[in-house]
Every structure is written in C-alpha cells, then in structure tokens.
Design an enzyme around this catalytic site. Sequence first.
Site, PDB file in Angstrom:
ATOM      1  N   ARG A   1       0.911  -1.097  -0.132  1.00 35.06           N
ATOM      2  CA  ARG A   1      -0.024  -0.094  -0.022  1.00 35.06           C
ATOM      3  C   ARG A   1       0.752   1.300   0.000  1.00 35.06           C
ATOM      4  O   ARG A   1       0.620   2.321  -0.696  1.00 35.06           O
ATOM      5  CB  ARG A   1      -0.963  -0.014   1.135  1.00 35.06           C
ATOM      6  CG  ARG A   1      -1.808   1.106   0.963  1.00 35.06           C
ATOM      7  CD  ARG A   1      -3.100   1.060   2.173  1.00 35.06           C
ATOM      8  NE  ARG A   1      -4.004   2.118   1.853  1.00 35.06           N
ATOM      9  CZ  ARG A   1      -4.348   3.271   2.287  1.00 35.06           C
ATOM     10  NH1 ARG A   1      -2.842   4.138   2.939  1.00 35.06           N
ATOM     11  NH2 ARG A   1      -5.157   3.930   1.996  1.00 35.06           N
ATOM     12  N   CYS A   2       2.004   1.156   0.733  1.00 38.77           N
ATOM     13  CA  CYS A   2       2.939   2.253   0.935  1.00 38.77           C
ATOM     14  C   CYS A   2       3.618   2.675  -0.545  1.00 38.77           C
ATOM     15  O   CYS A   2       3.744   3.840  -0.984  1.00 38.77           O
ATOM     16  CB  CYS A   2       3.819   2.152   1.982  1.00 38.77           C
ATOM     17  SG  CYS A   2       3.528   2.264   3.568  1.00 38.77           S
TER      18      CYS A   2
END
Length: 410
Positions: A397-398
């Site tokens: 996600r990052c």
Amino acid sequence: MSVFDSKFKGIHVYSEIGELESVLVHEPGREIDYITPARLDELLFSAILESHDARKEHKQFVAELKANDINVVELIDLVAETYDLASQEAKDKLIEEFLEDSEPVLSEEHKVVVRNFLKAKKTSRELVEIMMAGITKYDLGIEADHELIVDPMPNLYFTRDPFASVGNGVTIHYMRYKVRQRETLFSRFVFSNHPKLINTPWYYDPSLKLSIEGGDVFIYNNDTLVVGVSERTDLQTVTLLAKNIVANKECEFKRIVAINVPKWTNLMHLDTWLTMLDKDKFLYSPIANDVFKFWDYDLVNGGAEPQPVENGLPLEGLLQSIINKKPVLIPIAGEGASQMEIERETHFDGTNYLAIRPGVVIGYSRNEKTNAALEAAGIKVLPFHGNQLSLGMGNARCMSMPLSRKDVKW
C-alpha cells in the site's frame, strides 16, 4: 504514447477495494544508493538497502500488478511526460522550485552550477531522474566540502504519501519531515500541468503547512473518508481538511472519521495499523487496541468548519457504522498468535496490503502468518518478495497510489 491508457479519464477513487485500473509507482533509483549509515534516521530508513535486490523486488511487484491488467504508471515517466507537455514557463518554474527547496540549501554560486547542469540534460527523463536521485560534486565537476550538493529523495518509492486520490480530486500534502517535503514538488507539477490531471480539484495544499501524509488517508466508500491521527498526521490537519472539503462543492463526502494510532516512527501511518481489504474485512494490529480512539466530522450538518466529535464506539462498532454490516476483523498473524509473532509481522508492515479488487490483495511474502490468516478468511493474497524494500518501512500500500478504481457495488 501516454503513460495513461485509453480508459483513464482522470482521478477516480471512491473506495479502498474497487477494482484497480490505474496506479502510480516508482522503482527505487540511484537515490537509494546515497543512503549512508550515519544518515539512516534522518532519511527515514531502518537499514541500507541492497539496491540490486530492492529493484528486483519492485519489478516483481509491478509485474504482479500488470499481470492483473492494471495500468501501472511510473512516477519518473509521468513527471517526464508532463515536462514534455508543459510550457517553458512551467518547466523553468519546476527547476527553480527544485533549486529553492534543495537540501542542503544551495549557495547562489551552486544554484547557477546546478541550474546549468539540469538544463543541459538531453532528455526530460534524464532530468527527472537526476532531480530525484540527488546531485554530487562529481556530477557537477566542482570542488566542495561534501560529496552531495543536493540530497537524494530516497523515500520516493513510497508513492502513497506525497498526495492522495480522494474521489475525483486529490490532497497534496505537507509532509512531516524535511527529507520528504521536497517530494511534493513532483505532485504539484503534474497536477498543475499534465493535460489529463490539470483540472483535478485540490482538497489540500502543502502551503497550508499542517502535516498530513497519504498513508493516513483512506476512502472507505462514496460517503466516508477515514484519516489517521498518527506520527505523521495531526488532528488539526484533519479538521482543516474537513473545512476544505465542505467548501468545495465538487466533493460529495458526508463524513470523515479520524482514527488515533500509536505514534511510532517505524509504523508511522494508519495503514501500518489498520486496512480495509474487502467489503466487510479489515486487517489490524492488536498492538494498537489500547490506542485506537475515534472522532467524527459531520460534513453535511457540521457547518462551514466541522469540528471533531469523539466517538466512543469500539473498533468493530465504528467500522459497522461505516459499512452498515458487521465487520470481520482479522488480527495480524491470525487468531491465537503469540505476542512475538504479532510484533514481528507488525514491524514488517503486516497490515499494509494493497487491495486490487474486493478480497484480492498484494503484499510481502515474508509475513507468512498474516498471509495464512487472510487466506483462511477468504482473502486471496498475491505475495512478492520484499526483504530489501521493507527496510524502508513500507509494504504494497505504501508503494502505490491508486489513480483510478472501478466503483464498488455494495
């Protein structure tokens, strides 16, 4: 040929889980080669990455995205394409802002040298790469006390943070630490100049000088934004964001929920503690249980400046109030995990999966117990190796910013 495929019509993200159509990523470039032991804390890394392996891991991540028919946009290519399409005035402004924002602060003499060096680049891609990577005295052919004349931006592969796609608009962020504040130069440039992005509404601007980062910004559904109150994002920033959204008639969100999480430097955003992976399935770290605290902002009846109202519900009740059904809460490392297992997999961003469609996620293979717990709960996991990438303190996600998702049929 544009970095965007023919289906891309602009920013469109109204959920965390809708089928991912277009996503922004950045393969770590030469900037990670300039991380040294003495600067690990300053540059926000836990260790020095082995560059070759980190890039190999990132290529595997991108290959998995492409294998699922997702249009993957590389940040360098997007900025370079924007530069090619921009006016000369906009091109000059990008370089001048880069010089003004440079760390260490450039002397007037060095500004002239760096400006000439940048303008001499033969291609826009080469120009963008060197701006991101950092500039040494050897690049410039000058004598100086320090090797780096302009510092690198080694966190750029975490494309989640400088801006966030919010509905049909964006929030462009003021980031907590100086080493990352320079990254938003590229976000501001593309959203001010790329023909497919120039009309995108901005709901937040870094000139507002209150810290917020994309790892804390979630779109749970068409009505509700969820924002972390974390080591990087303050409650007063969420209050300002609520005001901006109410003032912008193009934005139709009705509610913001702020969630307090532990203020840890290595687990710095909400998405390292809690993520939404399916219509009713959420992954969380039990370590945060005693710290979770919730505030509601009413964007419909809260007036021009909605204020936070503390919500005393437990996590399960809060999530149920958003999705209108009982949520399935999956703890990191699974039910019955030992404290050591929870701590290990939380440390390596065990909640930080990217949903590419409802119930299908991508994330590091190293979090084996969490991957097994997700599979047992009916979540399909697409694992990839991230032993080097994870040293930058982020997971899938990052390392991604959705630009377009299909709407979810709830």
